[in-house]
Structure formats: C-alpha cells, structure tokens
Design a protein around this motif. Structure first.
Motif, mmCIF file in Angstrom:
data_model
loop_
_atom_site.group_PDB
_atom_site.id
_atom_site.type_symbol
_atom_site.label_atom_id
_atom_site.label_comp_id
_atom_site.label_asym_id
_atom_site.label_seq_id
_atom_site.Cartn_x
_atom_site.Cartn_y
_atom_site.Cartn_z
ATOM 1 N N GLU A 1 0.804 -1.216 0.000
ATOM 2 C CA GLU A 1 0.000 0.000 0.000
ATOM 3 C C GLU A 1 0.837 1.267 0.000
ATOM 4 N N ASN A 2 1.978 1.265 0.684
ATOM 5 C CA ASN A 2 2.822 2.458 0.765
ATOM 6 C C ASN A 2 3.846 2.533 -0.360
ATOM 7 N N GLU A 3 3.764 1.625 -1.305
ATOM 8 C CA GLU A 3 4.728 1.578 -2.391
ATOM 9 C C GLU A 3 4.187 2.318 -3.610
ATOM 10 N N ALA A 4 5.006 3.162 -4.187
ATOM 11 C CA ALA A 4 4.639 3.858 -5.418
ATOM 12 C C ALA A 4 5.363 3.192 -6.575
ATOM 13 N N VAL A 5 4.727 3.186 -7.727
ATOM 14 C CA VAL A 5 5.286 2.577 -8.923
ATOM 15 C C VAL A 5 5.565 3.678 -9.928
ATOM 16 N N LEU A 6 6.781 3.713 -10.446
ATOM 17 C CA LEU A 6 7.159 4.647 -11.500
ATOM 18 C C LEU A 6 7.469 3.829 -12.738
ATOM 19 N N ILE A 7 6.631 3.983 -13.762
ATOM 20 C CA ILE A 7 6.817 3.271 -15.010
ATOM 21 C C ILE A 7 7.556 4.196 -15.976
ATOM 22 N N VAL A 8 8.695 3.765 -16.466
ATOM 23 C CA VAL A 8 9.435 4.513 -17.471
ATOM 24 C C VAL A 8 9.097 3.862 -18.807
ATOM 25 N N THR B 1 -3.691 -3.769 -9.001
ATOM 26 C CA THR B 1 -4.500 -2.578 -8.751
ATOM 27 C C THR B 1 -4.604 -1.769 -10.033
ATOM 28 N N LYS B 2 -5.550 -0.879 -10.070
ATOM 29 C CA LYS B 2 -5.731 -0.020 -11.239
ATOM 30 C C LYS B 2 -4.629 1.046 -11.279
ATOM 31 N N ALA B 3 -4.152 1.358 -12.475
ATOM 32 C CA ALA B 3 -3.151 2.426 -12.628
ATOM 33 C C ALA B 3 -3.780 3.766 -12.277
ATOM 34 N N LYS B 4 -2.995 4.620 -11.648
ATOM 35 C CA LYS B 4 -3.480 5.949 -11.275
ATOM 36 C C LYS B 4 -2.397 6.968 -11.599
ATOM 37 N N MET B 5 -2.737 7.932 -12.434
ATOM 38 C CA MET B 5 -1.819 9.030 -12.718
ATOM 39 C C MET B 5 -1.843 9.960 -11.507
ATOM 40 N N ALA C 1 4.036 5.700 -25.748
ATOM 41 C CA ALA C 1 3.382 4.532 -25.155
ATOM 42 C C ALA C 1 2.267 4.961 -24.213
ATOM 43 N N LYS C 2 1.260 4.122 -24.096
ATOM 44 C CA LYS C 2 0.160 4.350 -23.159
ATOM 45 C C LYS C 2 0.042 3.128 -22.263
ATOM 46 N N ILE C 3 -0.348 3.353 -21.026
ATOM 47 C CA ILE C 3 -0.534 2.251 -20.095
ATOM 48 C C ILE C 3 -1.818 1.515 -20.453
ATOM 49 N N ASP C 4 -1.726 0.206 -20.559
ATOM 50 C CA ASP C 4 -2.879 -0.654 -20.806
ATOM 51 C C ASP C 4 -3.393 -1.088 -19.426
ATOM 52 N N ASN C 5 -4.557 -0.555 -19.026
ATOM 53 C CA ASN C 5 -5.050 -0.795 -17.669
ATOM 54 C C ASN C 5 -5.210 -2.271 -17.312
ATOM 55 N N PRO C 6 -5.768 -3.128 -18.189
ATOM 56 C CA PRO C 6 -5.851 -4.551 -17.818
ATOM 57 C C PRO C 6 -4.478 -5.191 -17.588
ATOM 58 N N LYS C 7 -3.486 -4.857 -18.415
ATOM 59 C CA LYS C 7 -2.140 -5.406 -18.226
ATOM 60 C C LYS C 7 -1.527 -4.891 -16.923
ATOM 61 N N SER D 1 -1.628 13.362 -9.362
ATOM 62 C CA SER D 1 -1.966 14.766 -9.608
ATOM 63 C C SER D 1 -0.680 15.587 -9.564
ATOM 64 N N LEU D 2 -0.747 16.793 -10.089
ATOM 65 C CA LEU D 2 0.439 17.669 -10.065
ATOM 66 C C LEU D 2 0.962 17.856 -8.656
ATOM 67 N N ASP D 3 0.053 17.970 -7.694
ATOM 68 C CA ASP D 3 0.458 18.188 -6.306
ATOM 69 C C ASP D 3 1.138 16.963 -5.682
ATOM 70 N N GLU D 4 0.774 15.779 -6.152
ATOM 71 C CA GLU D 4 1.321 14.549 -5.577
ATOM 72 C C GLU D 4 2.693 14.175 -6.117
ATOM 73 N N VAL D 5 2.989 14.567 -7.336
ATOM 74 C CA VAL D 5 4.186 14.068 -8.023
ATOM 75 C C VAL D 5 5.475 14.328 -7.247
ATOM 76 N N GLU D 6 5.771 15.566 -6.953
ATOM 77 C CA GLU D 6 7.045 15.869 -6.285
ATOM 78 C C GLU D 6 7.097 15.263 -4.881
ATOM 79 N N THR D 7 5.985 15.308 -4.160
ATOM 80 C CA THR D 7 5.950 14.760 -2.806
ATOM 81 C C THR D 7 6.198 13.262 -2.790
ATOM 82 N N LEU D 8 5.544 12.529 -3.681
ATOM 83 C CA LEU D 8 5.651 11.073 -3.673
ATOM 84 C C LEU D 8 6.878 10.542 -4.401
#
Length: 102
Positions: free
Chosen positions: A3-10, A28-32, A15-21, A34-41
């Motif tokens: 739950e506390n782990e963030a995933v960074l896909i390079v 879990t579902k992919a979640k982009m 390319a676009k993320i395929d949600n089922p894959k 928000s601008l406010d979350e990016v630098e913090t996380l």
C-alpha cells in the motif's frame, strides 16, 4: 504491491498504459498522480520526473516500449535537463526492479 509503495513506469513517450495489463501485473488499477502529488511522492517535479534518485518506497519499472531504441533521453530532475543513455546504462543507473509489459 504494498500500500505504501509507489510505482514509477518509465516508458517510451508514445506509449500508453494498458489498464488490464497493469492491473494483472500490479494487482490494482493504474493511477496518474496529480500535479500536487508528483514531487511529494516521487521526489521530482512534473517535467523533470526521472528514474534516478527517487524517494524511498518508489519502485522503478522499465516498460518494454523502450527496447526498440538504442538510446533513450530520460529527464534528469528538472524540466530543462535530459541525458542520453543506452538501454544497459538506463538499467544500471535507474536501479529498476524489472522490465514490464504494461
């Protein structure tokens, strides 16, 4: 995925993320972020997000869309910086967890 782990896909810029894959791989579902979350996380501001020196708890994954290139140009922490790396160099310097197909 924890739950506390963030995933960074390079991935390649076209390319676009395929949600089922993604859901099959990470449970879990992919979640982009928000601008406010990016630098913090992640540890880098939008425009400079890169797979180098990310915050603790962020796992870097490399998407196979990158493998069609001899070199790639990831950002380096700011919106006006990038570095040219071969795929083996990207693997080495990103500390990636694994290659994924998402």
């Amino acid at each position: 995925m924890l739950e506390n782990e963030a995933v960074l896909i390079v991935a390649a810029g076209d390319a676009k993320i395929d949600n089922p894959k993604y859901k099959k791989k990470f449970g879990t579902k992919a979640k982009m972020l928000s601008l406010d979350e990016v630098e913090t996380l992640v540890g880098h501001a939008v425009g400079g997000v890169c797979p180098f020196v990310v915050n603790e708890g962020v796992k870097v994954y490399l998407d196979v869309s990158l493998k069609r290139f001899e070199t790639v140009f990831p950002a380096c922490g700011s919106s006006n910086s990038a570095i040219e790396l071969s795929i083996p160099e990207l693997e080495k310097y990103s500390g990636y967890a694994e290659w994924v197909v998402v």
